[in-house]
Design a protein around this motif. Structure first.
Motif, short mmCIF file in Angstrom:
data_model
loop_
_atom_site.label_atom_id
_atom_site.label_comp_id
_atom_site.label_asym_id
_atom_site.label_seq_id
_atom_site.Cartn_x
_atom_site.Cartn_y
_atom_site.Cartn_z
N UNK A 200 89.14 -33.45 -11.49
CA UNK A 200 89.16 -32.58 -12.67
C UNK A 200 88.74 -33.40 -13.87
N UNK B 39 91.15 -34.00 -19.72
CA UNK B 39 91.34 -32.94 -20.71
C UNK B 39 91.61 -31.59 -20.06
N UNK B 40 91.22 -31.43 -18.78
CA UNK B 40 91.52 -30.19 -18.07
C UNK B 40 92.91 -30.33 -17.44
N UNK B 41 93.75 -29.37 -17.74
CA UNK B 41 95.12 -29.38 -17.24
C UNK B 41 95.15 -29.40 -15.71
N UNK C 285 97.92 -28.78 -13.08
CA UNK C 285 99.32 -28.45 -12.77
C UNK C 285 99.78 -29.10 -11.46
N UNK C 286 98.86 -29.21 -10.50
CA UNK C 286 99.21 -29.81 -9.22
C UNK C 286 99.52 -31.30 -9.39
N UNK D 41 89.48 -34.09 -4.84
CA UNK D 41 89.02 -33.82 -3.48
C UNK D 41 88.12 -34.94 -3.00
N UNK E 161 82.13 -26.85 -14.82
CA UNK E 161 82.95 -26.42 -15.96
C UNK E 161 84.26 -27.22 -16.01
N UNK E 162 84.81 -27.51 -14.83
CA UNK E 162 86.13 -28.16 -14.80
C UNK E 162 86.15 -29.49 -14.07
#
Lengths: 227, 83
Positions: free
Chosen positions: B10, B13-15, B17-18, B41, B69-70
């Motif tokens: 990721x 800056x992208x959250x 949660x995992x 991954x 994007x992410x």
């Protein structure tokens, strides 16, 4: 008006979507298998929820590479109304028909309940049956509905009034409380909540039906009354 | 054959949660030194020798394997790999 409900391997809201268009709305509708569909035969295209290809790689990613998506892009350019719900929204994002991406829900939970939304833009072909700012209730059912985009994209969405629905009590961490967005042209709507599951009182509410009614009314106004 | 190892993460800056849940679990197990965990991954591909692996893999990552994007991606290509 004739609706196509596109069925992918792993779609599971396809029959609800068909029921909404065919029975609750009373229009023509057909379930079309993603490999054999000719989308130019239809006046509107519905991409249902579910877990296409088991959500392998990323939700909607594998489905977005199938042949039908090229056809979907042609119909989008022609201005045909396209509604993607839940996994259908994720497919539209992965296909690049809508900007942004989905992340895992902030609390990591699969959420499944009625959620209050606000109609952030009623001036679209999907929402004219609502009042601007109207509070409505629709079911959500997803584990990855945490909408994300960068600041530039968010600014564009705001400036062009592309944010169509927002959550009153954000259940998934979605940026700017976004529950549904449309493309710049205004004919492709993606949303996480399920309007097709709220089309009659027996299902706990009928706010969802107004989205389908808006599509039909605007289509008739454009193609039938002017004919 | 060429062996490609692809790492997808990721964007900063992208959250994640995992990753946050993994960090909390590690802290719970007593690893108080863990300040952050990010989950990504890992993929392996085997390609024909005669392909322009760099160009092809770059395209595969941009088109499908990562979502720009992410996510960010990195990869390594090993030449002359046998089964």
């Amino acid at each position: 008006m004739k609706f196509a409900v596109v069925v992918f391997p792993g779609s599971n809201c396809d029959r609800d979507m068909y029921h909404a268009a065919k029975d609750a709305l009373g229009e023509e509708a057909e379930l079309v298998w993603y490999q054999s569909a000719n989308l130019s035969d239809y006046d509107a295209i519905l991409i249902p929820g579910g877990f296409s290809y088991g959500d392998y790689l990323r939700s909607g990613a594998i489905a977005s590479t199938s042949q039908i998506v090229a056809d979907l892009k042609r119909q989008a350019e022609k201005g045909v109304p396209i509604l993607g719900v839940c996994n259908g929204f994720q497919i539209l994002l992965e296909a690049g028909l809508l900007p942004g991406a989905m992340l895992r829900n902030k609390n990591l939970k699969f959420i499944c309940h009625f959620e209050e939304l606000k109609v952030a833009n009623r001036d679209t072909m999907f929402t004219t049956a609502f009042q601007q700012g109207e509070a409505i209730s629709l079911p959500v059912a997803h584990g990855e509905g945490n909408y994300y985009c960068d600041d530039t994209t968010l600014k564009q969405l705001k400036d062009n009034n592309q944010i169509v629905f927002t959550y009153t009590n954000n259940p998934n961490g979605s940026i700017n409380d976004i529950a549904g967005i449309m493309n710049e042209q205004g004919n492709v709507l993606g949303m996480m909540p399920h309007p097709e599951r709220a089309v009659e009182e027996l299902l706990g509410g009928n706010d969802g039906l107004k989205i389908f009614k808006s599509i039909v009314n605007n289509w008739r106004e454009k193609y039938v009354t002017s004919a | 054959m060429k062996k490609v190892k692809i790492y997808i993460t990721l964007k900063s800056g992208v959250l994640d949660p995992q990753g946050k849940a993994v960090q909390t679990s590690l802290n719970t197990l007593g690893y108080a030194e863990v300040q952050e965990a990010r989950v990504g991954k890992y993929m392996e591909l085997k390609l024909d020798d005669h392909t322009d692996a760099e160009k092809q893999v770059e395209e595969m990552c941009a088109k499908l394997l990562a979502n720009p994007v992410i996510e960010d991606y990195q990869y390594t290509i090993e030449e002359g790999v046998t089964q």
